[in-house]
Design an enzyme around this catalytic site. Structure first.
Site, PDB file in Angstrom:
ATOM      1  N   GLN A  14       0.851  -1.209   0.000  1.00  0.00           N
ATOM      2  CA  GLN A  14       0.000   0.000   0.000  1.00  0.00           C
ATOM      3  C   GLN A  14       0.879   1.250   0.000  1.00  0.00           C
ATOM      4  O   GLN A  14       2.114   1.161   0.003  1.00  0.00           O
ATOM      5  CB  GLN A  14      -0.920   0.006   1.233  1.00  0.00           C
ATOM      6  CG  GLN A  14      -0.134   0.061   2.547  1.00  0.00           C
ATOM      7  CD  GLN A  14      -1.038   0.194   3.769  1.00  0.00           C
ATOM      8  OE1 GLN A  14      -2.031  -0.505   3.882  1.00  0.00           O
ATOM      9  NE2 GLN A  14      -0.684   1.100   4.666  1.00  0.00           N
ATOM     10  N   ASN A 106      12.759   0.616  10.407  1.00  0.00           N
ATOM     11  CA  ASN A 106      13.129   1.818   9.629  1.00  0.00           C
ATOM     12  C   ASN A 106      14.625   1.950   9.373  1.00  0.00           C
ATOM     13  O   ASN A 106      15.029   2.497   8.351  1.00  0.00           O
ATOM     14  CB  ASN A 106      12.685   3.086  10.359  1.00  0.00           C
ATOM     15  CG  ASN A 106      11.183   3.236  10.442  1.00  0.00           C
ATOM     16  OD1 ASN A 106      10.450   2.292  10.176  1.00  0.00           O
ATOM     17  ND2 ASN A 106      10.728   4.405  10.832  1.00  0.00           N
ATOM     18  N   SER A 137      12.886  10.621   4.706  1.00  0.00           N
ATOM     19  CA  SER A 137      11.768  11.545   4.954  1.00  0.00           C
ATOM     20  C   SER A 137      12.349  12.951   5.088  1.00  0.00           C
ATOM     21  O   SER A 137      13.560  13.117   5.327  1.00  0.00           O
ATOM     22  CB  SER A 137      11.071  11.152   6.257  1.00  0.00           C
ATOM     23  OG  SER A 137      10.269  12.191   6.751  1.00  0.00           O
ATOM     24  N   LYS A 154      15.289   8.151  10.424  1.00  0.00           N
ATOM     25  CA  LYS A 154      15.354   8.757   9.088  1.00  0.00           C
ATOM     26  C   LYS A 154      16.668   9.535   8.888  1.00  0.00           C
ATOM     27  O   LYS A 154      17.232   9.532   7.799  1.00  0.00           O
ATOM     28  CB  LYS A 154      14.126   9.644   8.843  1.00  0.00           C
ATOM     29  CG  LYS A 154      12.796   8.860   8.840  1.00  0.00           C
ATOM     30  CD  LYS A 154      12.805   7.738   7.801  1.00  0.00           C
ATOM     31  CE  LYS A 154      11.479   7.029   7.680  1.00  0.00           C
ATOM     32  NZ  LYS A 154      11.484   5.960   6.651  1.00  0.00           N
TER      33      LYS A 154
HETATM   34  N1  LIG Z   1       3.403   9.057   4.476  1.00  0.00           N
HETATM   35  C1  LIG Z   1       4.299  10.000   4.742  1.00  0.00           C
HETATM   36  O1  LIG Z   1       3.971  11.135   5.116  1.00  0.00           O
HETATM   37  C2  LIG Z   1       5.757   9.727   4.563  1.00  0.00           C
HETATM   38  C3  LIG Z   1       6.273   8.453   4.543  1.00  0.00           C
HETATM   39  N2  LIG Z   1       7.616   8.266   4.440  1.00  0.00           N
HETATM   40  C4  LIG Z   1       8.187   6.947   4.456  1.00  0.00           C
HETATM   41  O2  LIG Z   1       7.717   6.218   3.330  1.00  0.00           O
HETATM   42  C5  LIG Z   1       7.723   4.830   3.607  1.00  0.00           C
HETATM   43  C6  LIG Z   1       6.382   4.227   3.237  1.00  0.00           C
HETATM   44  O3  LIG Z   1       5.406   4.817   4.065  1.00  0.00           O
HETATM   45  P1  LIG Z   1       3.859   4.948   3.679  1.00  0.00           P
HETATM   46  O4  LIG Z   1       3.610   4.387   2.350  1.00  0.00           O
HETATM   47  O5  LIG Z   1       3.481   6.318   3.982  1.00  0.00           O
HETATM   48  O6  LIG Z   1       3.244   4.019   4.806  1.00  0.00           O
HETATM   49  P2  LIG Z   1       2.093   2.920   4.766  1.00  0.00           P
HETATM   50  O7  LIG Z   1       1.820   2.609   6.177  1.00  0.00           O
HETATM   51  O8  LIG Z   1       0.978   3.365   3.896  1.00  0.00           O
HETATM   52  O9  LIG Z   1       2.793   1.668   4.052  1.00  0.00           O
HETATM   53  C7  LIG Z   1       3.864   1.004   4.632  1.00  0.00           C
HETATM   54  C8  LIG Z   1       3.922  -0.420   4.133  1.00  0.00           C
HETATM   55  O10 LIG Z   1       5.037  -1.038   4.747  1.00  0.00           O
HETATM   56  C9  LIG Z   1       4.645  -2.322   5.212  1.00  0.00           C
HETATM   57  N3  LIG Z   1       5.483  -2.714   6.335  1.00  0.00           N
HETATM   58  C10 LIG Z   1       5.467  -2.219   7.595  1.00  0.00           C
HETATM   59  N4  LIG Z   1       6.341  -2.857   8.352  1.00  0.00           N
HETATM   60  C11 LIG Z   1       6.951  -3.776   7.568  1.00  0.00           C
HETATM   61  C12 LIG Z   1       7.946  -4.743   7.793  1.00  0.00           C
HETATM   62  N5  LIG Z   1       8.483  -4.924   9.002  1.00  0.00           N
HETATM   63  N6  LIG Z   1       8.363  -5.507   6.746  1.00  0.00           N
HETATM   64  C13 LIG Z   1       7.803  -5.350   5.541  1.00  0.00           C
HETATM   65  N7  LIG Z   1       6.825  -4.468   5.271  1.00  0.00           N
HETATM   66  C14 LIG Z   1       6.418  -3.687   6.279  1.00  0.00           C
HETATM   67  C15 LIG Z   1       3.191  -2.141   5.622  1.00  0.00           C
HETATM   68  O11 LIG Z   1       2.512  -3.374   5.707  1.00  0.00           O
HETATM   69  C16 LIG Z   1       2.687  -1.240   4.509  1.00  0.00           C
HETATM   70  O12 LIG Z   1       2.234  -1.982   3.397  1.00  0.00           O
HETATM   71  C17 LIG Z   1       8.105   4.709   5.078  1.00  0.00           C
HETATM   72  O13 LIG Z   1       9.480   4.410   5.184  1.00  0.00           O
HETATM   73  C18 LIG Z   1       7.823   6.091   5.636  1.00  0.00           C
HETATM   74  O14 LIG Z   1       8.593   6.397   6.762  1.00  0.00           O
HETATM   75  C19 LIG Z   1       8.479   9.316   4.300  1.00  0.00           C
HETATM   76  C20 LIG Z   1       8.026  10.584   4.304  1.00  0.00           C
HETATM   77  C21 LIG Z   1       6.629  10.895   4.404  1.00  0.00           C
HETATM   78  C1  LIG Z   2      17.782  21.280   3.053  1.00  0.00           C
HETATM   79  C2  LIG Z   2      16.359  21.081   3.299  1.00  0.00           C
HETATM   80  C3  LIG Z   2      16.164  20.598   4.657  1.00  0.00           C
HETATM   81  C4  LIG Z   2      14.748  20.780   5.004  1.00  0.00           C
HETATM   82  C5  LIG Z   2      14.550  20.233   6.337  1.00  0.00           C
HETATM   83  C6  LIG Z   2      13.322  20.735   6.897  1.00  0.00           C
HETATM   84  O1  LIG Z   2      12.717  21.655   6.394  1.00  0.00           O
HETATM   85  C7  LIG Z   2      12.909  20.089   8.071  1.00  0.00           C
HETATM   86  C8  LIG Z   2      11.818  20.475   8.644  1.00  0.00           C
HETATM   87  C9  LIG Z   2      11.441  19.859   9.893  1.00  0.00           C
HETATM   88  C10 LIG Z   2      11.442  20.949  10.938  1.00  0.00           C
HETATM   89  O2  LIG Z   2      12.639  20.873  11.655  1.00  0.00           O
HETATM   90  C11 LIG Z   2      10.320  20.646  11.811  1.00  0.00           C
HETATM   91  C12 LIG Z   2       9.601  19.560  11.160  1.00  0.00           C
HETATM   92  O3  LIG Z   2       8.734  18.937  11.690  1.00  0.00           O
HETATM   93  C13 LIG Z   2      10.079  19.288   9.808  1.00  0.00           C
HETATM   94  C14 LIG Z   2      10.049  17.842   9.494  1.00  0.00           C
HETATM   95  C15 LIG Z   2       8.709  17.411   9.010  1.00  0.00           C
HETATM   96  C16 LIG Z   2       8.698  15.922   8.874  1.00  0.00           C
HETATM   97  C17 LIG Z   2       7.707  15.399   7.914  1.00  0.00           C
HETATM   98  C18 LIG Z   2       7.697  13.918   8.089  1.00  0.00           C
HETATM   99  C19 LIG Z   2       6.820  13.238   7.157  1.00  0.00           C
HETATM  100  C20 LIG Z   2       6.844  11.756   7.413  1.00  0.00           C
HETATM  101  O4  LIG Z   2       7.905  11.128   7.358  1.00  0.00           O
HETATM  102  O5  LIG Z   2       5.766  11.202   7.599  1.00  0.00           O
END
Ligand SMILES: NC(=O)C1=CN([C@@H]2O[C@H](COP(=O)(O)OP(=O)(O)OC[C@H]3O[C@@H](n4cnc5c(N)ncnc54)[C@H](O)[C@@H]3O)[C@@H](O)[C@H]2O)C=CC1
Ligand SMILES: CCCCCC(=O)/C=C/[C@H]1[C@H](O)CC(=O)[C@@H]1CCCCCCC(=O)O
Length: 265
Positions: A14, A106, A137, A154
Site C-alpha cells: 500500500q 526503519n 523523509s 530517518k
Molecule cells: N506518508 C508520509 O507522510 C511519509 C512516509 N515516508 C516513508 O515512506 C515509507 C512508506 O510509508 P507509507 O507508504 O506512507 O506508509 P504505509 O503505512 O501506507 O505503508 C507502509 C507499508 O510497509 C509495510 N510494512 C510495515 N512494516 C513492515 C515490515 N516490518 N516488513 C515489511 N513491510 C512492512 C506495511 O505493511 C505497509 O504496506 C516509510 O518508510 C515512511 O517512513 C516518508 C516521508 C513521508
Molecule cells: C535542506 C532542506 C532541509 C529541510 C529540512 C526541513 O525543512 C525540516 C523540517 C522539519 C522541521 O525541523 C520541523 C519539522 O517537523 C520538519 C520535518 C517534518 C517531517 C515530515 C515527516 C513526514 C513523514 O515522514 O511522515
C-alpha cells in the site's frame, strides 16, 4: 524505459511502495513486491497481473526486521527473476511507544536490505551494478518533535545512504545509492501521528504536528513516485537526498563545512 530491469520494493502492499511499484511497471520493469501484509500484497498482485499481464509482478511475504525472512525471500526473488537491478527500501512505520520496533524496521531493515542488494549487484561479485533507493523523509533532514525515534531512524537512513554511496564509489561497485525524502504524504502512515498508541509520550504534541502539516502541505503518492522514477533513471545521481514537497522536488545541498560557534573552555 525500464524493460528488462528487475526491481524489488519493500512495503509495497500500500501507500508509497504501491505507487513505486505501479510507476516501475508502467515503465516496463518487473517488480518483486515485499510486505508483511500478506492479504494486501496478494490482492495487489492479482490486480496488477490483470493490469500489466502475468509474470510482471510477484508478491513475497517478509518482515524486513527479520534477517532470516528477508534473506530467504531475497534468494527466492533472485532465483525467480535471475537478477536484480533496482532495490527500494521503503517499508517503514511510526511507533514511538514501541521504539525498538521502529528502529528495527526503519533503520536496521534498510541496512539489511541494502547489504543484501549490494552483495548481489556489485561488480566484484559478478553483478551488473544497479541502484538502491532508501526511503527516508523530510524528518531525516530536520527534526519532527512529536516523533524523535522516527526522526532518528530517518536521519540514520540519510547518513547511511551518503556514507555507503561514497564507499560504493571508492570501491567501484557500480551501484548508485540515493535517499528519497518526502514531506507529509497522503497514506495511512500519517494517521499514526494522531494516535496515542503510536506517539506515546508525545501525544501532547499532536497540535504541533498538525501545524507542521499546514507548513508542509500533504502531497500525493503519485508526486513522490515521479521523483522516485527520476532517481532510478538519472544515472549521474549518487549519494543524493531528494526532497519532495508540495512545491516540487529538489536535491539537498549538504554543507561541505559545518557551521559552528566556538566556546571558551
Ligand atoms: N506518508 C508520509 O507522510 C511519509 C512516509 N515516508 C516513508 O515512506 C515509507 C512508506 O510509508 P507509507 O507508504 O506512507 O506508509 P504505509 O503505512 O501506507 O505503508 C507502509 C507499508 O510497509 C509495510 N510494512 C510495515 N512494516 C513492515 C515490515 N516490518 N516488513 C515489511 N513491510 C512492512 C506495511 O505493511 C505497509 O504496506 C516509510 O518508510 C515512511 O517512513 C516518508 C516521508 C513521508
Ligand atoms: C535542506 C532542506 C532541509 C529541510 C529540512 C526541513 O525543512 C525540516 C523540517 C522539519 C522541521 O525541523 C520541523 C519539522 O517537523 C520538519 C520535518 C517534518 C517531517 C515530515 C515527516 C513526514 C513523514 O515522514 O511522515
Amino acid at each position: 524505459m525500464l524493460k528488462g530491469k528487475v526491481a524489488v520494493v519493500s512495503g509495497a502492499a500500500q501507500g508509497l511502495g504501491k505507487s513505486f511499484t505501479h510507476i516501475l511497471l508502467e515503465n516496463g520493469a518487473q517488480v518483486a513486491m515485499l510486505d508483511v501484509d500478506e492479504a494486501g500484497g496478494q490482492e495487489l498482485q492479482v490486480q496488477l497481473n490483470q493490469q500489466f499481464g502475468l509474470e510482471r509482478t510477484q508478491f513475497y511475504k517478509a518482515d524486513v526486521a527479520s534477517e532470516l525472512q528477508f534473506t530467504d525471500v531475497f534468494q527466492k526473488i533472485v532465483s525467480k527473476f535471475g537478477h536484480i537491478d533496482i532495490f527500494c527500501n521503503n517499508a517503514g512505520i511510526v511507533d514511538e511507544k514501541n521504539w525498538e520496533k521502529t528502529v528495527s524496521i526503519n533503520l536496521s531493515g534498510v541496512v539489511r536490505g541494502t547489504y543484501l542488494a549490494l552483495d548481489h549487484m556489485k561488480k566484484q561479485n559478478g553483478g551488473k551494478g544497479g541502484i538502491i533507493i532508501n526511503v527516508a523523509s523530510l524528518a531525516g533532514l530536520g527534526p519532527l518533535p512529536s516523533a524523535p525515534v522516527y526522526t532518528a531512524t530517518k536521519f540514520g537512513v540519510v547518513g547511511f545512504t551518503r556514507a555507503l554511496s561514497m564507499a560504493s564509489q571508492a570501491s567501484g561497485y557500480g551501484v548508485r545509492i540515493n535517499a528519497l525524502c518526502p514531506s507529509f504524504v497522503r497514506t495511512s502512515l500519517i494517521d499514526s501521528f494522531n494516535q496515542k498508541e503510536k506517539t506515546g509520550n508525545f501525544h501532547n504534541l499532536a497540535a504541533i504536528t498538525q501545524s507542521l502539516m499546514e507548513k508542509f502541505p500533504i502531497i500525493e503518492v503519485e508526486q513522490v513516485a515521479k521523483a522516485f522514477l527520476h532517481l532510478v533513471k538519472d544515472e549521474c545521481v549518487d549519494g543524493a537526498a531528494l526532497l519532495v514537497k508540495n512545491t516540487g522536488a529538489e536535491y539537498v545541498i549538504f554543507p561541505k563545512d559545518m557551521e559552528t560557534t566556538p566556546i571558551s573552555i
